[in-house]
Design an enzyme around this catalytic site. Structure first.
Site, mmCIF file in Angstrom:
data_model
loop_
_atom_site.group_PDB
_atom_site.id
_atom_site.type_symbol
_atom_site.label_atom_id
_atom_site.label_comp_id
_atom_site.label_asym_id
_atom_site.label_seq_id
_atom_site.Cartn_x
_atom_site.Cartn_y
_atom_site.Cartn_z
ATOM 1 N N ASN A 1 0.817 -1.209 0.000
ATOM 2 C CA ASN A 1 0.000 0.000 0.000
ATOM 3 C C ASN A 1 0.854 1.264 0.000
ATOM 4 O O ASN A 1 1.861 1.348 0.691
ATOM 5 C CB ASN A 1 -0.926 0.010 1.222
ATOM 6 C CG ASN A 1 -1.978 -1.069 1.143
ATOM 7 O OD1 ASN A 1 -2.407 -1.445 0.061
ATOM 8 N ND2 ASN A 1 -2.386 -1.590 2.285
ATOM 9 N N HIS A 2 0.448 2.248 -0.769
ATOM 10 C CA HIS A 2 1.105 3.545 -0.835
ATOM 11 C C HIS A 2 0.178 4.595 -0.226
ATOM 12 O O HIS A 2 -1.042 4.459 -0.286
ATOM 13 C CB HIS A 2 1.379 3.940 -2.288
ATOM 14 C CG HIS A 2 2.441 3.127 -2.949
ATOM 15 N ND1 HIS A 2 3.455 3.701 -3.673
ATOM 16 C CD2 HIS A 2 2.664 1.792 -2.998
ATOM 17 C CE1 HIS A 2 4.245 2.758 -4.148
ATOM 18 N NE2 HIS A 2 3.776 1.589 -3.763
ATOM 19 N N LYS A 3 0.768 5.635 0.295
ATOM 20 C CA LYS A 3 0.007 6.787 0.764
ATOM 21 C C LYS A 3 -0.702 7.391 -0.460
ATOM 22 O O LYS A 3 -0.080 7.566 -1.501
ATOM 23 C CB LYS A 3 0.984 7.783 1.392
ATOM 24 C CG LYS A 3 0.362 8.894 2.145
ATOM 25 C CD LYS A 3 1.458 9.680 2.889
ATOM 26 C CE LYS A 3 0.877 10.830 3.637
ATOM 27 N NZ LYS A 3 0.694 12.016 2.809
ATOM 28 N N ALA B 1 1.062 9.331 -5.547
ATOM 29 C CA ALA B 1 1.252 8.216 -4.610
ATOM 30 C C ALA B 1 2.686 7.696 -4.671
ATOM 31 O O ALA B 1 3.027 6.718 -4.013
ATOM 32 C CB ALA B 1 0.268 7.089 -4.947
#
Length: 184
Positions: free
Chosen positions: A61-63, A69
């Protein structure tokens, strides 16, 4: 599965992984599973996992609340100043596969998904949300194809929990467990 060594992966009795190359590849297919995140992959008893199945964990998962992102911080130096806190990253929780689940060839299970007991995941499916017990799903993203049994029979099977029987009782009841009509 005796080939699993990662303490953050729990696999129930009699579950197997069938790999075209080598069953030792299983952990290689649990991707982006970083200790510092603390998420677990929990797989129940008597599951059938086909070759090429991938479990994508929370480390992928990325911000996503910025304009981009892109994880600039992984390249260090001046870009390290935008390193997100763990609490800033999306965290979907543990990935949990119930008991007696069949996952077809090259399926992908995304972070935090919970697959109910007796479910079937079709070949090449990408599972992005929870799957109800005794439900067949397929596609990208996976959607329900059908229920395996009536709601009443599903309730009875979930109460029965045959996977928790001792092995002698399972052996004595193989015809019942594998019969065309479970008669529950």
């Amino acid at each position: 599965m005796e080939t699993v060594t990662n303490p953050s992966i729990e696999v129930g009795d009699y579950t197997y992984y069938d790999d075209f190359e080598d069953v030792a590849n299983f952990e290689r297919n649990v991707m982006y599973h970083y200790d510092f995140l603390g998420d677990k992959l929990i797989i129940g008893k008597f599951c059938m996992i086909a070759s090429g199945v991938k479990f994508i964990m929370n480390g992928a998962n990325h911000k996503m609340d910025g304009i981009t992102a892109y994880p600039f911080n992984i390249f260090g130096k001046d870009w390290k100043r935008v390193e997100p806190r763990l609490s800033d990253l999306p965290f979907k929780g543990d990935t949990i596969i119930g008991n007696d689940v069949w996952i077809g060839n090259n399926a992908t299970i995304m972070p935090g998904v919970k697959v109910g007991d007796g479910a079937i995941i079709a070949t090449n499916a990408t599972v992005v949300k929870d799957v109800a017990p005794y439900t067949v799903v397929g596609g990208n993203s996976a959607t329900e194809i059908r229920k395996r049994f009536s709601p009443e029979n599903i309730a009875e099977l979930l109460t029965m929990k045959w996977w928790d029987w001792n092995i002698e009782k399972i052996t004595e009841n193989l015809e019942f467990l594998t019969g065309k009509n479970p008669g529950v």
